[in-house]
Design a protein around this motif. Structure first.
Motif, mmCIF file in Angstrom:
data_model
loop_
_atom_site.group_PDB
_atom_site.id
_atom_site.type_symbol
_atom_site.label_atom_id
_atom_site.label_comp_id
_atom_site.label_asym_id
_atom_site.label_seq_id
_atom_site.Cartn_x
_atom_site.Cartn_y
_atom_site.Cartn_z
ATOM 1 N N ARG A 24 40.539 28.554 32.806
ATOM 2 C CA ARG A 24 41.510 29.492 33.090
ATOM 3 C C ARG A 24 40.946 30.827 32.530
ATOM 4 O O ARG A 24 40.391 30.953 31.453
ATOM 5 C CB ARG A 24 42.788 29.197 32.403
ATOM 6 C CG ARG A 24 43.940 30.195 32.705
ATOM 7 C CD ARG A 24 45.248 29.578 32.194
ATOM 8 N NE ARG A 24 46.338 30.563 32.464
ATOM 9 C CZ ARG A 24 47.528 30.153 31.916
ATOM 10 N NH1 ARG A 24 47.887 29.339 31.168
ATOM 11 N NH2 ARG A 24 48.371 31.310 32.025
ATOM 12 N N THR A 29 42.910 39.992 30.810
ATOM 13 C CA THR A 29 43.424 40.809 31.582
ATOM 14 C C THR A 29 42.526 41.876 32.362
ATOM 15 O O THR A 29 41.875 42.586 31.729
ATOM 16 C CB THR A 29 44.662 41.722 30.994
ATOM 17 O OG1 THR A 29 45.353 40.655 30.405
ATOM 18 C CG2 THR A 29 45.514 42.274 32.120
ATOM 19 N N SER A 51 54.855 43.888 44.286
ATOM 20 C CA SER A 51 53.885 43.185 44.334
ATOM 21 C C SER A 51 52.659 43.966 43.614
ATOM 22 O O SER A 51 52.208 44.890 44.306
ATOM 23 C CB SER A 51 53.526 42.705 45.630
ATOM 24 O OG SER A 51 52.298 41.660 45.696
ATOM 25 N N THR A 102 48.947 44.306 41.290
ATOM 26 C CA THR A 102 47.856 43.586 40.501
ATOM 27 C C THR A 102 46.899 44.510 40.153
ATOM 28 O O THR A 102 46.923 45.805 40.773
ATOM 29 C CB THR A 102 47.309 43.158 42.047
ATOM 30 O OG1 THR A 102 47.932 42.265 42.808
ATOM 31 C CG2 THR A 102 45.826 42.268 41.511
ATOM 32 N N ARG A 112 56.338 40.398 41.150
ATOM 33 C CA ARG A 112 54.983 39.482 41.399
ATOM 34 C C ARG A 112 54.171 40.086 40.817
ATOM 35 O O ARG A 112 53.604 41.309 41.391
ATOM 36 C CB ARG A 112 54.887 38.923 43.030
ATOM 37 C CG ARG A 112 56.223 38.306 43.611
ATOM 38 C CD ARG A 112 56.066 37.895 45.023
ATOM 39 N NE ARG A 112 55.556 38.980 45.888
ATOM 40 C CZ ARG A 112 56.436 39.995 46.257
ATOM 41 N NH1 ARG A 112 57.845 39.623 46.104
ATOM 42 N NH2 ARG A 112 55.978 41.011 46.936
ATOM 43 N N LEU A 113 53.700 39.686 39.659
ATOM 44 C CA LEU A 113 52.803 40.614 38.812
ATOM 45 C C LEU A 113 51.468 39.746 38.603
ATOM 46 O O LEU A 113 51.724 38.477 38.529
ATOM 47 C CB LEU A 113 53.391 40.906 37.503
ATOM 48 C CG LEU A 113 54.895 41.565 37.556
ATOM 49 C CD1 LEU A 113 55.201 41.899 36.236
ATOM 50 C CD2 LEU A 113 54.887 42.916 38.355
ATOM 51 N N GLU A 114 50.326 40.314 38.663
ATOM 52 C CA GLU A 114 49.243 39.813 38.457
ATOM 53 C C GLU A 114 48.086 40.649 37.669
ATOM 54 O O GLU A 114 47.862 41.806 38.298
ATOM 55 C CB GLU A 114 48.336 39.199 39.602
ATOM 56 C CG GLU A 114 46.946 38.344 39.185
ATOM 57 C CD GLU A 114 46.374 37.854 40.614
ATOM 58 O OE1 GLU A 114 45.250 37.335 40.143
ATOM 59 O OE2 GLU A 114 47.076 37.991 41.660
ATOM 60 N N ASP A 115 47.957 40.568 36.518
ATOM 61 C CA ASP A 115 46.910 41.512 35.720
ATOM 62 C C ASP A 115 47.851 42.768 35.496
ATOM 63 O O ASP A 115 47.094 43.724 35.842
ATOM 64 C CB ASP A 115 45.543 41.702 36.349
ATOM 65 C CG ASP A 115 44.762 40.175 36.226
ATOM 66 O OD1 ASP A 115 44.470 39.869 35.049
ATOM 67 O OD2 ASP A 115 44.199 39.761 37.174
ATOM 68 N N ALA A 139 56.469 37.347 34.278
ATOM 69 C CA ALA A 139 55.413 36.304 34.675
ATOM 70 C C ALA A 139 54.266 37.142 35.450
ATOM 71 O O ALA A 139 54.482 37.858 36.222
ATOM 72 C CB ALA A 139 55.948 35.236 35.335
ATOM 73 N N GLY A 140 53.071 36.869 34.671
ATOM 74 C CA GLY A 140 52.099 37.617 35.166
ATOM 75 C C GLY A 140 51.715 38.850 34.353
ATOM 76 O O GLY A 140 50.545 39.432 34.652
ATOM 77 N N ALA A 141 52.510 39.277 33.570
ATOM 78 C CA ALA A 141 52.025 40.379 32.567
ATOM 79 C C ALA A 141 51.435 40.089 31.460
ATOM 80 O O ALA A 141 51.504 39.101 31.019
ATOM 81 C CB ALA A 141 53.475 41.249 32.360
ATOM 82 N N THR A 142 50.807 41.207 30.759
ATOM 83 C CA THR A 142 50.397 41.015 29.290
ATOM 84 C C THR A 142 51.000 41.870 28.391
ATOM 85 O O THR A 142 51.186 43.117 28.871
ATOM 86 C CB THR A 142 48.748 41.378 29.426
ATOM 87 O OG1 THR A 142 47.988 40.722 30.480
ATOM 88 C CG2 THR A 142 48.262 41.515 28.269
#
Length: 220
Positions: free
Chosen positions: A3, A7, A153, A155, A173-176, A194-197
């Motif tokens: 995994r 980030t 959304s 990224t 919807r979060l990614e990085d 979720a998906g946040a740092t």
């Protein structure tokens, strides 16, 4: 596959514009394509620029109160010291854009597509990004009173030395998405994180709200 634990940051290239043609507000029109123009001190108050495309343009010291940029396309364009108490850019497209040193009251960018964009030294009262797509977006030295990221959304989005009064994250919807550089006074819809740092301090500050959200009882 192990995994990933780091980030990813926004991937941005420096915007370099060619020689530009000086232009005035009267040259702009809805649905038209505008290439290689430089507007300085133009007043676009109340202008309808629906569906207009700006490619390799520069707008400096422009006033855009109640300007309509619905479905507009901003491509490889720099905007500096924009003054816009109310700006409607719903369903617009931003790609390779720099927004610098501006003051915007209510910015409506609902259902927009924002990619490879840098926003620096700008103050907003309210940003509505609901249902928008953000990719490779950096906010630096910005103040945002209300930030609505509902159903967004996102990224590779990062905040550096920024402050927000409130952040809404319903169905986000979060990614990085790096929120470590965003000071937030209030967050709604915590499940959207979720998906946040976050950094350790932010997690500690959010602990009571997270416990309440999860129905946890904390006893000593």
């Amino acid at each position: 596959m192990p995994r990933r634990t780091t980030t990813r940051q926004p991937v941005l290239e420096r915007l370099v514009l060619p020689a530009l043609e000086e232009a005035g507000a009267e040259q702009l029109a809805a649905q038209d394509r505008h290439d290689g123009l430089r507007l300085v001190g133009a007043d676009l108050t109340g202008a309808d620029l629906t569906g207009a495309t700006f490619t390799e343009c520069e707008l400096v010291d422009v006033t855009a109160h109640t300007t309509v940029l619905q479905h507009a396309r901003l491509l490889e364009t720099r905007i500096e010291r924009l003054h816009a108490p109310v700006l409607d850019a719903t369903r617009s497209t931003w790609r390779d854009v720099e927004l610098v040193g501006s003051r915007i009251g209510a910015l409506d960018v609902y259902d927009a597509e924002i990619r490879s964009t840098r926003i620096t030294g700008t103050k907003f009262d309210w940003i509505n990004l609901r249902s928008s797509t953000l990719e490779d977006v950096l906010f630096e030295d910005c103040t945002i009173d209300e930030l609505d990221l509902g159903a967004v959304s996102a990224t590779r989005v990062a905040f550096v030395n920024c402050r927000a009064g409130s952040v809404a994250l319903s169905h986000a919807r979060l990614e990085d998405v790096d929120l470590r550089g965003l000071e937030m006074r209030a967050i709604s819809n915590l499940e959207g994180l979720a998906g946040a740092t976050l950094d350790t301090r932010q997690v500690i500050d959010l602990a009571p709200a997270l416990a309440a959200h999860l129905g946890l009882r904390v006893e000593v």
